[in-house]
Design a protein around this motif. Structure first.
Motif, mmCIF file in Angstrom:
data_model
loop_
_atom_site.group_PDB
_atom_site.id
_atom_site.type_symbol
_atom_site.label_atom_id
_atom_site.label_comp_id
_atom_site.label_asym_id
_atom_site.label_seq_id
_atom_site.Cartn_x
_atom_site.Cartn_y
_atom_site.Cartn_z
ATOM 1 N N THR A 288 24.753 -16.674 16.411
ATOM 2 C CA THR A 288 23.518 -16.203 17.086
ATOM 3 C C THR A 288 22.339 -16.445 16.203
ATOM 4 N N TYR A 307 23.767 -14.651 12.738
ATOM 5 C CA TYR A 307 25.000 -13.712 12.810
ATOM 6 C C TYR A 307 26.112 -14.773 13.440
ATOM 7 N N THR A 311 30.569 -9.729 17.712
ATOM 8 C CA THR A 311 31.047 -8.933 16.790
ATOM 9 C C THR A 311 32.676 -9.171 16.520
ATOM 10 N N SER A 314 33.299 -11.801 13.891
ATOM 11 C CA SER A 314 33.240 -11.286 12.500
ATOM 12 C C SER A 314 34.470 -10.440 12.162
ATOM 13 N N THR A 325 25.621 -5.252 9.735
ATOM 14 C CA THR A 325 25.614 -6.614 10.512
ATOM 15 C C THR A 325 26.466 -6.448 11.712
ATOM 16 N N SER A 329 24.424 -7.587 15.100
ATOM 17 C CA SER A 329 25.016 -8.794 15.776
ATOM 18 C C SER A 329 25.317 -8.382 17.306
ATOM 19 N N ASN A 333 23.404 -10.090 20.376
ATOM 20 C CA ASN A 333 24.291 -10.814 21.571
ATOM 21 C C ASN A 333 23.914 -10.280 22.808
#
Length: 399
Positions: A288, A307, A311, A314, A325, A329, A333
């Motif tokens: 993103t 990002y 998530t 991540s 973050t 994120s 999103n």
């Protein structure tokens, strides 16, 4: 040819297990002659096509619609225009094409189908969005392009709890968050499943195999880079590991700590090459990118914040991602599905050039945005008594 494809289609339809319909059905105008659907691998595009096919079979004679995928080995040598030609001869009207980017000359063939068989409505999907974007010079006046996001928090809860939940507009959330939270809290505990969603709930295939979800998600990343990007000629196969290293660097970085010069040196590419890589990864739904609201379109080559796309990525690629973050994120999103999201010197994000948001934990205050009109604090909390303090999870109800 058509008879064999119909036999294969029947087998595929029998394997359709999901009856849950995504938000996406309400977004698409099916009256268009040609529709393009793009989105990440595993996001639900094939399920969407098959559910639409099932609807068509119920509403029209069976021979009027046909599902065809270039993902099946038996189909790879079939020419798209010839398929449409044969389909038209038997009275076909709805042609649903999956994994279109695996067919080399799809743009030229789709143009011809559009021009010579206007009575055939075509819906086609592509896993890697860039393959469709790159062909827009040929299809821009013909195909209506839609992007499919992963599950929103609302959709995740609907699947998890087996109950219907409402969506809310951004204006409604910014105006009436207190009453909306009270209403939804009667249906579920807002934070009971939120962490699970952030870790594992973005891609629908989580509900098919929860134990192997993160492994499958890692495979999505590898296939997007090793197969899609290489196949489209964006990168050489020998450079694939550099993109994976780039994702890893972004994964462990705080949004404002990402130094483009240092990152380009770290993965041993020039700044211009790095900007190209970032663009490819964004169109592949792995990143993103948020730009500065003051610079507009020209800032696209110089991202202000980066990002991983969602998530779940991540948690799949990082051992312990930064919670700050993760929060930002998730916010970016969910908002970018239908809204314009940019950065701001005061606050974290400006949305639609109207609303300013500062995102943080339960103690986050208004210090940075206190004098800004239409500004809000987004807190990682379950409920609120102030319409300007909005729970983070509530932005998962926009679609």
């Amino acid at each position: 040819m058509i008879k064999n494809l119909i036999k294969l289609e029947k087998k595929i339809l029998k394997g359709l297990s999901s009856s849950y319909k995504r938000y996406f059905f309400d977004r698409v105008d099916f009256s268009s002659q040609m529709i393009a659907v793009v989105g990440s691998r595993g996001v639900g595009k094939t399920t969407f096509l098959l559910q639409y096919l099932k609807e068509l079979k119920e509403e029209h004679p069976a021979h009027k619609s046909l599902y065809f995928s270039y993902d099946y080995p038996t189909n790879v040598d079939i020419k798209l225009y010839e398929l449409a030609e044969e389909f038209a001869k038997v009275g076909g009207e709805y042609l649903l094409l999956d994994e279109i980017h695996k067919y080399k000359n799809f743009a030229l063939d789709l143009k011809a189908i559009y021009d010579f068989y206007p009575h055939i409505k075509v819906v086609f999907t592509g896993s890697y969005a860039s393959s469709i974007y790159n062909s827009q010079a040929d299809l821009s006046r013909r195909a209506v392009l839609y992007h499919m996001n992963g599950l929103s928090y609302r959709e995740f809860l609907e699947l998890h709890l087996d109950k219907k939940l409402p969506t809310f507009t951004l204006d409604e959330i910014c105006t009436n968050s207190v009453s909306i939270v009270d209403e939804l809290s009667e249906e579920f505990l807002p934070l009971e499943y939120f962490d699970e969603y952030l870790r594992c709930g973005y891609y629908p295939f989580y509900f098919s195999d929860k134990n192997n979800y993160l492994k499958q998600l890692s495979a999505v990343v590898n296939l997007t880079i090793d197969v899609d990007l290489v196949m489209l000629g964006h990168i050489k196969s020998s450079f694939a590991n550099r993109l994976k290293k780039l994702l890893n660097v972004i994964c462990y970085s705080k949004p404002f700590e990402l130094n483009i010069t240092k990152v380009s040196a770290n993965i041993e590419v020039s700044r211009n090459t790095l900007y190209a890589y970032l663009s490819y990864l964004e169109k592949g739904d792995l990143l993103t990118v948020v730009v500065d609201n003051k610079k507009g379109v020209t800032a696209l080559s110089k991202p202000k914040k980066l990002y991983l796309n969602n998530t779940n990525l991540s948690y799949a690629l990082c051992d312990e991602p930064e919670i700050g973050t993760i929060r930002e994120s998730f916010f970016a999103n969910q908002l970018k599905e239908s809204h314009n999201v940019t950065t701001s010197k005061q606050g974290d994000f400006i949305v639609n050039n109207k609303f300013t948001f500062e995102v943080g934990g339960k103690n986050k205050g208004f210090k940075q945005i206190k004098d800004i009109e239409n500004s809000f604090v987004v807190q990682d909390i379950d409920s609120t008594e102030d319409n300007r303090k909005i729970p983070l999870w509530l932005f998962g109800f926009l679609y």
